[in-house]
Motif scaffolding. Structure first.
Motif, PDB file in Angstrom:
ATOM      1  N   UNK A   1       0.845  -1.191   0.000  1.00  0.00           N
ATOM      2  CA  UNK A   1       0.000   0.000   0.000  1.00  0.00           C
ATOM      3  C   UNK A   1       0.884   1.247   0.000  1.00  0.00           C
ATOM      4  N   UNK A   2       0.305   2.360  -0.393  1.00  0.00           N
ATOM      5  CA  UNK A   2       1.021   3.619  -0.260  1.00  0.00           C
ATOM      6  C   UNK A   2       0.735   4.111   1.150  1.00  0.00           C
ATOM      7  N   UNK A   3       1.756   4.569   1.843  1.00  0.00           N
ATOM      8  CA  UNK A   3       1.597   5.045   3.218  1.00  0.00           C
ATOM      9  C   UNK A   3       0.368   5.950   3.312  1.00  0.00           C
ATOM     10  N   UNK A   4      -0.561   5.680   4.257  1.00  0.00           N
ATOM     11  CA  UNK A   4      -1.798   6.469   4.319  1.00  0.00           C
ATOM     12  C   UNK A   4      -1.518   7.970   4.354  1.00  0.00           C
ATOM     13  N   UNK A   5      -2.223   8.691   3.512  1.00  0.00           N
ATOM     14  CA  UNK A   5      -2.076  10.140   3.457  1.00  0.00           C
ATOM     15  C   UNK A   5      -1.148  10.606   2.352  1.00  0.00           C
ATOM     16  N   UNK A   6      -0.378   9.684   1.780  1.00  0.00           N
ATOM     17  CA  UNK A   6       0.565  10.059   0.723  1.00  0.00           C
ATOM     18  C   UNK A   6       0.014   9.655  -0.647  1.00  0.00           C
TER      19      UNK A   6
END
Lengths: 515, 312
Positions: free
Chosen positions: A61-66
């Motif tokens: 996943x892409x780091x949450x918020x990025x």
């Protein structure tokens, strides 16, 4: 008067009772009247993507918020390796991850099933993303191997929690069937599907067995509220805690003034690009296209659309994507030069062009502002307003000389370049996607970059492609519009919300109300 | 009576058939591709073609029309292209919401409109008449979405008496709270119509001989107005109420959207936006059925309130 006060108090107390008990229930308001088919491999709409992401994981996943794939981190896979030629990828899965609704442990079998499902035309809207995949195998219970026919720009991009990369549980998908699964989606995420009430809401509840820990919120009610004003009022009345906003600066200003409200303008930004149909006069003459580009003042449009919610475009690929050329040689605003170029091309009295356009208000106001700017340079743009689905149908039939397309894509330059500027994607061909300008000038670079495993060389190729497209003026990138969300500041998301590829804020196991 | 019903029924079947055909044609003439809508704007031509085949919309039109008609006859209206759920289920799920809203609006409309109309007629060309006429003019000309937002701001946001999201049947009180604002919004428009019709019908009836006779005989004024005159004036009122059920259902689109209520109006807008062919067709059948049934019911009520009308 006294009686009125008493009645007000009684009614107020009655109305307030359910709200007081909502500390662990998050209510989200979405600008839609439905979430669409609840299958992560089919649903590509904003309302569906924003909702489904709470139930599904990817291998990564892409780091949450990025936004950028540079922030990729493990999700269902603990680690991964790739062969030097980038054609063989091996993923080690986390052990003990449980599927929702007691469908058992998530293993490599489920991952293989999910990716095969995502790459099949019949069961996925994203099958073309997997065209380069040759084999997907389970090496053992927790090891997955993907073999590619040729290296692709971002394999991790197609196994992350986005579009086809969402991992479904095999047993559930087989048992429920395609239609059944869409009514009761089963994943491994922090929240599990609970209820769907047409035209009203969809509900998910906490997954107590979530591998990162049980969520602090007990449930999320996802309300369908298509009217912008009603959504605003419901938020102000405390009936919803989080909402998608109207893409207007005035909305941001108004919402920011409400005490206890946090307003976020997040990426991905949708970029407004004017595609010029180069296959027909007058845009078959590069001087006319250059004049068109020079007649548009990107800064004026930026101010018009709102400085806090938009930004000028930097290239034919939106800013912040992997491979965007920040130094793309965009044509400067120069009305005199534009007029001179038109005269040189044999149009001293200017030109008139036709633009079929959607009636969606946000896109239309942009188009009208652009129309006014073009007029100053002697370019008359006739806007033919049609309803949104008609617009999509007609621009794909090559009926418009100027196509205003506003979109965000997976944040790797390849996607934008391939879909909008590769000759393979030209409209009215069997492989058509969204190349409305009939651009073909950077095919070689786009193709070469796709299989280039050296990251630096790959980026250099993408940058060259962008330079060529800009110089050829296949299209004029103008402006980027951010996604607007408002939520109560008593809600702690557990991360800083700067972006969300799934177009709605991720709600994590750590998300909670603090007041 | 029996012959009348049979005739109306036959006529209704013909109407329904004509509407079905018209809808089938119109839905397909409108540009826009459901496969494109479902798959989004990143799908390539091949994926769209595959989806069109899956939905069956790549088949020859005549073929599609045949299966559509035979399906409609046996109540098989297909599945929504967008949600994948059966059309009939989708419609039946939300139909009660629209019907209850229409019904409550009508009751509110009649409760306000009839007495005001009578009051205006009895006080012809005096202050109450002017007030009533001005009120009904305002009611007719005021945009319903503006009044909807005003009601929401006043009663939901400031006073907090009613919820903004007006769809709740968990308790009778919650139901009452959630239906009041939208029903009042629609009911006021209805009241404006009914006031006008009642006023003119009453004015006409009040000039009849029997009213004069009753007055001469010394029948109390109230009894003349409410028992004799209104009874006869009800005929045009019933007609207008009947006719406006269809219009109300149509008007409910905006009310449903602003007040966040589920209903047919919301469903049809969504189906139109997404080119959901089966859903649009199913909706049209339902709309036609409602209008046809309401017309028959209006004719029957006519006979009940006016014994002079014979159903033959």
């Amino acid at each position: 008067m006294r009686r009125t006060l008493v009645w007000t108090a009684i009614a107020g107390a009655l109305a307030a009772t359910p709200a007081a008990a909502q500390k662990t229930t998050l209510t989200v308001g979405m600008q839609s009247q439905d979430a669409g088919v609840l299958d992560p491999h089919i649903n590509s709409g904003t309302p569906g993507k924003a909702f489904l992401q709470w139930m599904f994981n990817g291998l990564v996943r892409i780091k949450p918020g990025e936004l950028s794939p540079d922030f990729i981190e493990p999700d269902l896979a603990e680690s991964w390796t790739s062969s030097p030629d980038g054609k063989e990828w091996t993923f080690k899965l986390r052990q003990g991850v449980q599927c929702h609704h007691d469908y058992g442990e998530f293993t490599a079998e489920d991952a293989v099933y999910s990716l095969k499902r995502a790459s099949t035309k019949d069961s996925s809207a994203f099958s073309s993303d997997y065209a380069s995949v040759d084999k997907i195998e389970a090496v053992d219970k927790y090891t997955l191997k993907i073999t590619l026919k040729e290296a692709i720009p971002s394999l991790l991009g197609i196994v992350m929690n986005y579009h086809g990369g969402n991992m479904v549980c095999k047993k559930a998908a087989e048992e429920l069937g395609k239609d059944g699964f869409a009514k009761k989606p089963v994943g491994t995420g922090p929240f599990m599907f609970a209820e769907y009430v047409p035209q009203q809401y969809a509900k998910v509840v906490a997954n107590p067995k979530y591998f990162r820990g049980a969520p602090k919120l007990k449930e999320i009610v996802y309300r369908f509220i298509p009217s912008d004003s009603s959504r605003d009022l419901a938020f102000q009345a405390g009936e919803i805690d989080m909402m998608l906003g109207r893409q207007e600066q005035a909305w941001v200003d108004r919402m920011t003034a409400i005490p206890g409200t946090k307003v976020v303008a997040m990426a991905p930004a949708e970029m407004s690009v004017l595609h010029l149909n180069m296959s027909l006069p007058p845009f078959n003459d590069i001087r006319v296209r250059q004049a068109f580009a020079m007649a548009i003042d990107r800064n004026a449009i930026w101010q018009f659309r709102g400085k806090g919610i938009s930004r000028p475009a930097v290239s034919v690929v939106p800013s912040g994507y992997s491979g965007t050329n920040d130094q793309a040689p965009l044509y400067p605003y120069d009305v005199a030069k534009a007029k001179a170029l038109l005269a040189e091309a044999g149009y001293p009295n200017g030109i008139t062009v036709k633009a079929i356009h959607t009636t969606l208000p946000g896109m239309m106001s942009f188009m009208e502002a652009t129309q006014a700017l073009l007029k100053k340079a002697g370019i008359t743009m006739e806007i033919i307003p049609v309803e949104h689905p008609t617009f999509h149908a007609q621009i794909r039939q090559d009926l418009s000389q100027v196509v205003h397309f506003q979109a965000a894509r997976f944040p790797v330059a390849d996607v934008y370049l391939t879909q909008f500027f590769h000759s393979r994607s030209t409209v009215k061909t069997p492989t058509a996607v969204t190349n409305f300008s009939h651009c073909s000038v950077a095919d070689a670079e786009i193709d070469a970059a796709r299989s280039e495993t050296d990251k630096a060389k790959q980026i250099a190729l993408w940058k060259t492609a962008q330079e060529k497209i800009v110089k050829e003026v296949c299209a004029v990138p103008v402006n980027e519009m951010l996604q607007l969300w408002a939520y109560k500041d008593s809600l702690d998301l557990g991360y800083e919300l700067k972006a969300s590829l799934n177009l709605g804020p991720p709600i994590l196991e750590t998300t909670r109300f603090v007041k | 009576m029996g012959a009348f019903l049979l005739k109306r029924l036959a006529f209704s079947v013909v109407t329904l058939f004509a509407v079905l055909t018209l809808v089938f044609v119109v839905v397909r003439i409108v540009p826009g591709d459901p496969a494109q809508v479902i798959l989004g704007d990143q799908a390539d031509a091949a994926a769209i073609a595959a989806m069109r085949a899956r939905l069956g919309i790549d088949r020859p039109l005549l073929d599609q029309y045949g299966s559509f008609l035979s399906g409609a006859l046996i109540g098989e209206w297909g599945v929504s292209l967008v949600t994948g759920r059966p059309v009939i289920r989708e419609i039946l799920d939300v139909l009660p919401w629209t019907l209850e809203l229409t019904l409550v609006s009508m009751v509110i409309g009649a409760a306000i409109g009839v007495p005001i109309g009578v009051w205006a007629a009895v006080n012809r060309n005096r202050m109450p008449d002017y007030v009533a006429r001005l009120g009904s003019l305002l009611g007719l000309s005021f945009p319903p979405f503006v009044s909807a937002i005003m009601l929401l701001i006043g009663f939901a946001l400031v006073l907090r008496w009613f919820p903004v999201i007006s769809a709740n049947r968990s308790t009778p009180w919650a139901w009452f709270q959630s239906i009041m604002l939208p029903a009042v919004n629609l009911g006021l428009i209805m009241a404006a119509y009914i006031t006008r019709v009642t006023r003119s019908a009453m004015l006409e009836v009040m000039q009849e001989d029997y009213v004069r006779t009753a007055r001469a005989k010394g029948v109390p004024w109230g009894a003349i107005v409410w028992r004799h005159a209104l009874r006869n004036a009800l005929i045009p009122i019933v007609t207008i109420v009947g006719l406006y059920v269809g219009i109300l259902i149509g008007n409910s689109v905006l009310t449903e959207i602003v007040f966040n209520r589920p209903g047919l109006g919301k469903l049809i807008i969504g189906a139109l936006n997404q080119r959901d062919y089966p859903m649009l067709q199913g909706m049209m059948v339902i709309y036609t059925l409602i209008v046809v049934l309401v017309n028959v019911a209006t004719d029957l009520t006519y006979a009940l309130v006016d014994p002079r009308v014979k159903l033959s």
